[in-house]
Write a protein that holds these residues in place. Sequence first.
Motif, PDB file in Angstrom:
ATOM      1  N   PHE A 295      39.828  42.577  39.594  1.00  0.00           N
ATOM      2  CA  PHE A 295      40.459  42.590  38.275  1.00  0.00           C
ATOM      3  C   PHE A 295      39.324  42.596  37.274  1.00  0.00           C
ATOM      4  CE2 PHE A 295      42.927  41.471  34.643  1.00  0.00           C
ATOM      5  CZ  PHE A 295      44.263  41.681  34.954  1.00  0.00           C
ATOM      6  N   THR A 296      39.314  43.587  36.391  1.00  0.00           N
ATOM      7  CA  THR A 296      38.257  43.691  35.391  1.00  0.00           C
ATOM      8  C   THR A 296      38.805  43.336  34.014  1.00  0.00           C
ATOM      9  OG1 THR A 296      38.651  46.012  34.878  1.00  0.00           O
ATOM     10  CG2 THR A 296      37.156  45.545  36.730  1.00  0.00           C
ATOM     11  N   ALA A 297      37.905  43.016  33.100  1.00  0.00           N
ATOM     12  CA  ALA A 297      38.307  42.662  31.734  1.00  0.00           C
ATOM     13  C   ALA A 297      39.089  43.789  31.077  1.00  0.00           C
ATOM     14  CB  ALA A 297      37.072  42.298  30.907  1.00  0.00           C
ATOM     15  N   ASP A 298      38.793  45.030  31.434  1.00  0.00           N
ATOM     16  CA  ASP A 298      39.500  46.174  30.857  1.00  0.00           C
ATOM     17  C   ASP A 298      41.002  46.142  31.139  1.00  0.00           C
ATOM     18  OD1 ASP A 298      37.075  47.205  29.930  1.00  0.00           O
ATOM     19  OD2 ASP A 298      36.763  48.368  31.767  1.00  0.00           O
ATOM     20  N   LEU A 299      41.398  45.494  32.219  1.00  0.00           N
ATOM     21  CA  LEU A 299      42.817  45.492  32.593  1.00  0.00           C
ATOM     22  C   LEU A 299      43.672  44.649  31.654  1.00  0.00           C
ATOM     23  CD1 LEU A 299      42.629  45.408  36.494  1.00  0.00           C
ATOM     24  CD2 LEU A 299      42.425  47.323  34.912  1.00  0.00           C
ATOM     25  N   PHE A 300      43.051  43.771  30.881  1.00  0.00           N
ATOM     26  CA  PHE A 300      43.813  42.990  29.906  1.00  0.00           C
ATOM     27  C   PHE A 300      44.353  43.883  28.784  1.00  0.00           C
ATOM     28  CE2 PHE A 300      41.040  39.345  31.391  1.00  0.00           C
ATOM     29  CZ  PHE A 300      42.060  38.706  32.088  1.00  0.00           C
ATOM     30  N   ALA A 301      43.774  45.058  28.612  1.00  0.00           N
ATOM     31  CA  ALA A 301      44.189  45.963  27.531  1.00  0.00           C
ATOM     32  C   ALA A 301      45.145  47.054  28.013  1.00  0.00           C
ATOM     33  CB  ALA A 301      42.957  46.603  26.891  1.00  0.00           C
ATOM     34  N   THR A 302      45.473  47.062  29.289  1.00  0.00           N
ATOM     35  CA  THR A 302      46.388  48.086  29.811  1.00  0.00           C
ATOM     36  C   THR A 302      47.766  47.478  30.016  1.00  0.00           C
ATOM     37  OG1 THR A 302      45.792  47.596  32.090  1.00  0.00           O
ATOM     38  CG2 THR A 302      44.506  49.306  30.973  1.00  0.00           C
ATOM     39  N   GLY A 303      48.736  48.325  30.219  1.00  0.00           N
ATOM     40  CA  GLY A 303      50.095  47.813  30.356  1.00  0.00           C
ATOM     41  C   GLY A 303      50.828  48.284  31.579  1.00  0.00           C
ATOM     42  N   ASN A 304      50.134  49.006  32.476  1.00  0.00           N
ATOM     43  CA  ASN A 304      50.819  49.496  33.670  1.00  0.00           C
ATOM     44  C   ASN A 304      49.803  49.784  34.771  1.00  0.00           C
ATOM     45  OD1 ASN A 304      50.062  52.494  33.614  1.00  0.00           O
ATOM     46  ND2 ASN A 304      50.880  52.166  31.547  1.00  0.00           N
ATOM     47  N   ASP A 305      50.320  49.949  35.973  1.00  0.00           N
ATOM     48  CA  ASP A 305      49.478  50.123  37.154  1.00  0.00           C
ATOM     49  C   ASP A 305      48.625  51.379  37.089  1.00  0.00           C
ATOM     50  OD1 ASP A 305      48.665  49.188  39.771  1.00  0.00           O
ATOM     51  OD2 ASP A 305      49.848  50.843  40.602  1.00  0.00           O
ATOM     52  N   GLU A 306      49.188  52.472  36.598  1.00  0.00           N
ATOM     53  CA  GLU A 306      48.426  53.721  36.511  1.00  0.00           C
ATOM     54  C   GLU A 306      47.213  53.561  35.587  1.00  0.00           C
ATOM     55  OE1 GLU A 306      49.078  58.361  35.130  1.00  0.00           O
ATOM     56  OE2 GLU A 306      50.817  57.167  35.721  1.00  0.00           O
ATOM     57  N   ASP A 307      47.419  52.951  34.426  1.00  0.00           N
ATOM     58  CA  ASP A 307      46.306  52.718  33.504  1.00  0.00           C
ATOM     59  C   ASP A 307      45.302  51.720  34.068  1.00  0.00           C
ATOM     60  OD1 ASP A 307      47.385  54.528  31.719  1.00  0.00           O
ATOM     61  OD2 ASP A 307      48.307  52.985  30.442  1.00  0.00           O
ATOM     62  N   ASN A 308      45.791  50.745  34.829  1.00  0.00           N
ATOM     63  CA  ASN A 308      44.875  49.792  35.473  1.00  0.00           C
ATOM     64  C   ASN A 308      43.913  50.518  36.417  1.00  0.00           C
ATOM     65  OD1 ASN A 308      46.142  47.637  34.212  1.00  0.00           O
ATOM     66  ND2 ASN A 308      47.220  46.950  36.042  1.00  0.00           N
ATOM     67  N   ARG A 309      44.480  51.363  37.272  1.00  0.00           N
ATOM     68  CA  ARG A 309      43.630  52.100  38.224  1.00  0.00           C
ATOM     69  C   ARG A 309      42.655  53.011  37.489  1.00  0.00           C
ATOM     70  NH1 ARG A 309      48.475  52.644  40.556  1.00  0.00           N
ATOM     71  NH2 ARG A 309      48.551  54.883  40.199  1.00  0.00           N
ATOM     72  N   ALA A 310      43.110  53.668  36.423  1.00  0.00           N
ATOM     73  CA  ALA A 310      42.227  54.549  35.642  1.00  0.00           C
ATOM     74  C   ALA A 310      41.093  53.759  35.000  1.00  0.00           C
ATOM     75  CB  ALA A 310      43.039  55.296  34.582  1.00  0.00           C
ATOM     76  N   ALA A 311      41.387  52.546  34.530  1.00  0.00           N
ATOM     77  CA  ALA A 311      40.357  51.719  33.889  1.00  0.00           C
ATOM     78  C   ALA A 311      39.270  51.328  34.886  1.00  0.00           C
ATOM     79  CB  ALA A 311      40.984  50.476  33.269  1.00  0.00           C
ATOM     80  N   VAL A 312      39.662  51.009  36.113  1.00  0.00           N
ATOM     81  CA  VAL A 312      38.664  50.663  37.133  1.00  0.00           C
ATOM     82  C   VAL A 312      37.899  51.917  37.541  1.00  0.00           C
ATOM     83  CG1 VAL A 312      38.327  49.794  39.488  1.00  0.00           C
ATOM     84  CG2 VAL A 312      39.954  48.652  37.952  1.00  0.00           C
TER      85      VAL A 312
END
Length: 153
Positions: A103-120
């Motif tokens: 889990f990265t800090a960037d994931l706090f700014a996303t709202g769904n699984d697809e955006d989470n994976r893209a952020a990583v």
Amino acid sequence: MVRNVQDPGGPCGDPRFVSFSTKIAVVVRDDLPVWQRLNVCAFLVSGVAGAVPELLGEAYEDADGTKYLAMFGQPVLVFEAPAEVLTSAHRRALDRGLPMSVFTADLFATGNDEDNRAAVRAVPRDRLDLVGLAVHGPRNAVDKVVKGARMHP
């Protein structure tokens, strides 16, 4: 993959306790607010459950017959650590080839699984701003991965 073998003798031979050949550990960054630590921990252990479904026990049921979801059949140890210890734990888990969720800090700014994976995916491995990780594997290997982290209070 190491199979989880239960030792019904447990600590000191007490049959009420079970020793496991594997361990599940979560490390969260110690500078996060408590609500974020809990949120990160929940997301991270879902990765372990999804990757190693045999770690789940049987479903629960109360005396009235109400059914509840199955949970891990072994303890999940939760640790806290500063960012540099998390980075070291990440490297050690990779070096040992242990399955891991991050889990990265960037994931706090996303709202769904697809955006989470893209952020990583957008950040090289050695530049991930880790706020948590979960790892599963042989007890001694997991102990080495989380070295330097302390049990969460």
